[in-house]
Design an enzyme around this catalytic site. Structure first.
Site, PDB file in Angstrom:
ATOM      1  N   LYS A 179     -12.785   0.670   0.065  1.00  0.00           N
ATOM      2  CA  LYS A 179     -11.724   0.056   0.867  1.00  0.00           C
ATOM      3  C   LYS A 179     -11.122   1.128   1.784  1.00  0.00           C
ATOM      4  CE  LYS A 179      -8.359  -3.515  -0.228  1.00  0.00           C
ATOM      5  NZ  LYS A 179      -7.459  -4.028  -1.268  1.00  0.00           N
TER       6      LYS A 179
HETATM    7  O1  G3P Z   1      -5.061  -6.001  -2.118  1.00  0.00           O
HETATM    8  C1  G3P Z   1      -4.389  -6.145  -0.933  1.00  0.00           C
HETATM    9  C2  G3P Z   1      -3.411  -7.288  -0.834  1.00  0.00           C
HETATM   10  O2  G3P Z   1      -3.944  -8.458  -1.383  1.00  0.00           O
HETATM   11  C3  G3P Z   1      -2.015  -6.971  -1.245  1.00  0.00           C
HETATM   12  O3  G3P Z   1      -1.201  -8.085  -1.405  1.00  0.00           O
HETATM   13  O4  G3P Z   1       0.838  -9.163  -2.299  1.00  0.00           O
HETATM   14  O5  G3P Z   1       0.781  -6.660  -2.021  1.00  0.00           O
HETATM   15  O6  G3P Z   1       0.893  -8.150  -0.047  1.00  0.00           O
HETATM   16  P1  G3P Z   1       0.407  -7.998  -1.437  1.00  0.00           P
END
Ligand code: G3P
Length: 214
Positions: free
Chosen positions: A83
């Site tokens: 990533k």
């Molecule tokens: O893994 C990346 C992403 O899905 C993060 O989500 O909820 O931290 O905005 P969030």
């Protein structure tokens, strides 16, 4: 449509995997920090449970540093996807990974034009963060629609991995748009299983079953 689970918590991963709906896992440095264990140890444990793609994020800010991390991560297991943040140095690293056969998930995407650049650099997946854009009064799903259109227009093979998913409507809209993947925390996956008519219907069936002579 593929479902990935967005967590580094092995118990959540096992729970979702047992439901038979999980195609892969995404992690990020914040999710790994939450479990309070070594990154490598957690990553290998996840790869023992899941055969599909497992995203592991680099933390260097230069292409050279990212490539060092990418090569180390990719060497751990065949299903590890590296990533990489969507910055100029990240695009350089994405291009080099593509040339070396290392799969990438370009992350922290907040615009369709960023996604266009990631596809041109050879990304395997692009991760538009819909929830975080919505939080800033943007329209996360409109961004995903634009990305799907642009990739279709030019025949890019980069898969659209909808991330920062906060609720079932994000998943519904992503599926209608034909996004390849939604990555969701366990809480959203469980929300997707629920409907009040399923619950009341089951309660009625079980109550009526008591009346059946045994
Ligand atoms: O893994 C990346 C992403 O899905 C993060 O989500 O909820 O931290 O905005 P969030």
């Amino acid at each position: 449509m593929k479902f990935f689970i967005d967590t580094a918590d092995i118990n959540d991963i096992k729970e979702a995997t047992a439901m038979g709906i999980i195609d892969g896992v995404t992690t990020n440095p914040s999710l790994v920090a939450k479990v309070g264990r070594s990154f490598r140890e957690v990553l290998l444990e996840i790869c023992d449970v899941v055969d599909g793609p497992v995203s592991a994020e680099v933390v260097s800010e230069t292409a050279e540093g990212m490539m060092k991390e990418a090569r180390e991560l990719a060497a751990l297991r065949d299903n590890i996807v590296v990533k990489i943040p969507l910055i100029a140095e990240g695009l350089k690293a994405t291009r080099m990974c593509s040339e070396e056969g290392i799969k990438t998930n370009v992350t922290l995407c907040f615009s369709a034009t960023q996604a266009l650049l990631a596809a041109k650099a050879g990304a395997t997946y692009i991760s538009p963060f819909v929830g975080r854009l919505d939080d800033q009064s943007g329209d996360g799903m409109a961004m995903v629609a634009d990305i799907c259109d642009i990739y279709e227009n030019y025949g890019f093979t980069t898969e659209v991995l909808v991330a920062s998913v906060r609720h079932p409507m994000h998943v519904l809209e992503a599926a209608k748009m034909g996004a390849h993947v939604a990555t969701c925390p366990l809480s959203v996956l469980l929300q997707l299983t629920k409907h009040p008519l399923t619950e009341s219907g089951l309660a009625k069936f079980l109550k009526d079953w008591e009346k059946v002579p045994k």
